[in-house]
Write an enzyme that holds these catalytic residues in place. Structure first.
Site, mmCIF file in Angstrom:
data_model
loop_
_atom_site.group_PDB
_atom_site.id
_atom_site.type_symbol
_atom_site.label_atom_id
_atom_site.label_comp_id
_atom_site.label_asym_id
_atom_site.label_seq_id
_atom_site.Cartn_x
_atom_site.Cartn_y
_atom_site.Cartn_z
ATOM 1 N N GLY A 141 -5.597 -7.561 -5.791
ATOM 2 C CA GLY A 141 -4.266 -6.387 -6.467
ATOM 3 C C GLY A 141 -4.359 -6.100 -5.033
ATOM 4 O O GLY A 141 -3.571 -4.898 -4.308
ATOM 5 N N ALA A 142 -3.800 -7.331 -3.469
ATOM 6 C CA ALA A 142 -4.328 -6.735 -2.241
ATOM 7 C C ALA A 142 -2.567 -6.959 -1.656
ATOM 8 O O ALA A 142 -2.865 -6.810 -0.401
ATOM 9 C CB ALA A 142 -5.110 -7.932 -1.746
ATOM 10 N N GLY A 157 -0.751 -0.897 -2.075
ATOM 11 C CA GLY A 157 -1.909 0.101 -2.344
ATOM 12 C C GLY A 157 -3.804 -0.331 -1.699
ATOM 13 O O GLY A 157 -3.189 -0.421 -0.684
ATOM 14 N N ASP A 209 -2.601 -11.712 -5.790
ATOM 15 C CA ASP A 209 -1.268 -11.022 -6.824
ATOM 16 C C ASP A 209 -0.749 -11.768 -7.073
ATOM 17 O O ASP A 209 -0.398 -12.775 -7.049
ATOM 18 C CB ASP A 209 -0.400 -9.531 -5.748
ATOM 19 C CG ASP A 209 -1.209 -8.093 -6.209
ATOM 20 O OD1 ASP A 209 -1.421 -7.518 -5.743
ATOM 21 O OD2 ASP A 209 -0.208 -8.356 -7.300
ATOM 22 N N ASP A 253 -2.229 -14.447 -11.108
ATOM 23 C CA ASP A 253 -2.264 -13.470 -12.337
ATOM 24 C C ASP A 253 -3.783 -13.347 -12.707
ATOM 25 O O ASP A 253 -4.596 -14.408 -13.790
ATOM 26 C CB ASP A 253 -1.776 -14.233 -13.382
ATOM 27 C CG ASP A 253 -1.457 -12.723 -14.772
ATOM 28 O OD1 ASP A 253 -0.609 -12.480 -15.828
ATOM 29 O OD2 ASP A 253 -2.521 -12.120 -14.812
ATOM 30 N N ASN A 279 -9.981 -6.121 -7.585
ATOM 31 C CA ASN A 279 -9.397 -4.562 -7.096
ATOM 32 C C ASN A 279 -8.264 -4.177 -7.587
ATOM 33 O O ASN A 279 -8.018 -3.422 -8.020
ATOM 34 C CB ASN A 279 -9.094 -4.385 -5.192
ATOM 35 C CG ASN A 279 -7.660 -2.920 -5.814
ATOM 36 O OD1 ASN A 279 -7.909 -2.493 -5.461
ATOM 37 N ND2 ASN A 279 -6.476 -3.646 -5.379
ATOM 38 N N SER A 329 -13.558 3.567 -11.225
ATOM 39 C CA SER A 329 -12.795 4.767 -10.719
ATOM 40 C C SER A 329 -14.023 5.913 -11.937
ATOM 41 O O SER A 329 -13.925 5.686 -11.860
ATOM 42 C CB SER A 329 -11.417 4.500 -11.781
ATOM 43 O OG SER A 329 -10.386 6.437 -11.943
ATOM 44 N N TYR A 340 -7.847 3.317 -20.402
ATOM 45 C CA TYR A 340 -7.923 2.813 -18.900
ATOM 46 C C TYR A 340 -9.139 3.601 -18.687
ATOM 47 O O TYR A 340 -10.060 2.701 -18.117
ATOM 48 C CB TYR A 340 -7.260 3.311 -18.129
ATOM 49 C CG TYR A 340 -7.418 3.651 -16.588
ATOM 50 C CD1 TYR A 340 -7.934 4.503 -15.771
ATOM 51 C CD2 TYR A 340 -6.747 2.475 -16.408
ATOM 52 C CE1 TYR A 340 -8.423 4.628 -14.739
ATOM 53 C CE2 TYR A 340 -6.670 2.413 -14.262
ATOM 54 C CZ TYR A 340 -7.023 3.875 -13.958
ATOM 55 O OH TYR A 340 -7.480 3.649 -12.727
#
Ligand code: NAI
Ligand SMILES: CCCCCC(=O)/C=C/C=C\C=C\C=C\[C@@H](O)[C@@H](O)CCCC(=O)O
Length: 256
Positions: A12-13, A16, A36, A64, A91, A138, A150
């Site tokens: 996920g780089a 964000g 990503d 993915d 991430n 989180s 989530y």
């Protein structure tokens, strides 16, 4: 962790927090693979990093993370290209209560796989040199948070991290595993999530009271996890009040 000359993989780089984590790693002299699903932004980010830090320091891998074959192939591609692996940042994440199975697959199932792959390549029991895994969880995994699925995925990442970070496992594999738990942060995730109107109102109220972090605030927590070499199985909260390691609550089963 002394990052000069090391090799990192961040999921996920493309944008964000993950993009910020990747740059923090590049600034410390390590090579980074950006994984990503967003090919256009991912290639753009990698090109910008290559210009700034050197073409041999960064690569984008279209992946993915919910696709087992793609994730395994991406890890192997990174090890083949850079010659090893020292740091894995799991991430990638989404907030989608409509396609909630997808949310579980991205936020939890893929993080389990990313940890397994990190241990496979870095674990001393497999001929590796040891290393570090940082999972982006989180505060939603620590406190009550309106979107339930989530929240469940992030609580799962916290539990996974604490388990993989137990001393007897480190004694075998030499890989430290820690979790970063940011509060609400101004990224695209906020714009793209899918949640009920009542959950949205609940989150609005929470942001009104607890405030909104910016990515640099989260990077302070990430860098702290990079630097605190004595931490394993640790959970670091990032809020506008600052950085806080979650207490090491002990139970009757714990060694003195
Ligand atoms: N934004 C926030 O308020 C908070 C976010 N987080 C977590 O931080 C992490 C990063 O999120 P942000 O930077 O906020 O969001 P973001 O949406 O800006 O970045 C997420 C990245 O992950 C990628 N991604 C999504 N699904 C993927 C998949 N299946 N395979 C590969 N890549 C995929 C996206 O393309 C994007 O580049 C997530 O795990 C999120 O749950 C944690 C606390 C607060
Ligand atoms: C206390 C738990 C915090 C957990 C935060 C987290 O993991 C993910 C949050 C993701 C989405 C939050 C969405 C909130 C949306 C609305 O409140 C919207 O009004 C936010 C507007 C943000 C902005 O002004 O940029």
């Amino acid at each position: 962790m002394q990052l000069t000359g090391k090799i990192a993989l961040v999921t996920g780089a493309a944008r964000g927090m993950g993009k910020g984590f990747a740059e923090a790693i590049l600034e410390r002299g390590a090579k980074v693979a950006l994984l990503d699903t967003n090919e256009s932004i991912g290639q753009e980010t990698a090109a910008a990093f290559a210009l700034k830090y050197g073409a041999d320091m960064c690569t984008f891998v279209l992946c993915d993370v919910t696709d087992k074959g793609q994730l395994e192939g991406a890890f192997q591609q990174v090890v083949d290209r850079f010659g090893g692996l020292d740091l894995v940042v799991n991430n990638a994440g989404i907030l989608n209560e409509v396609e909630w199975e997808k949310c579980i697959n991205v936020n939890l199932v893929s993080v389990v796989r990313g940890c397994h792959l990190g241990l496979h390549y870095m674990g001393k029991q497999n001929g590796g040199k040891g290393g570090l895994i940082i999972n982006t969880a989180s505060v939603a995994g620590l406190y009550a948070f309106p979107p339930p699925v989530y929240a469940a995925t992030k609580a799962g990442v916290v539990g996974l991290t604490k388990s993989l970070g137990m001393d007897y496992k480190f004694a075998k594999d030499g890989v430290r595993v820690n979790a970063l738990c940011p509060s609400f942060t101004a990224t695209s995730l906020l714009e793209e999530f899918k949640a009920s109107e009542e959950d949205l109102r609940g989150m609005d109220d929470m942001i009104e009271r607890g405030g909104l972090l910016q990515i640099p605030d989260v990077l302070k927590g990430f860098v702290k996890l990079l630097d605190d070499d004595d931490k394993n199985g640790a959970v670091l909260e990032v809020t506008l009040q600052g950085l806080k390691y979650r207490g090491y609550e002990s139970g009757p089963w714990d060694l003195e």
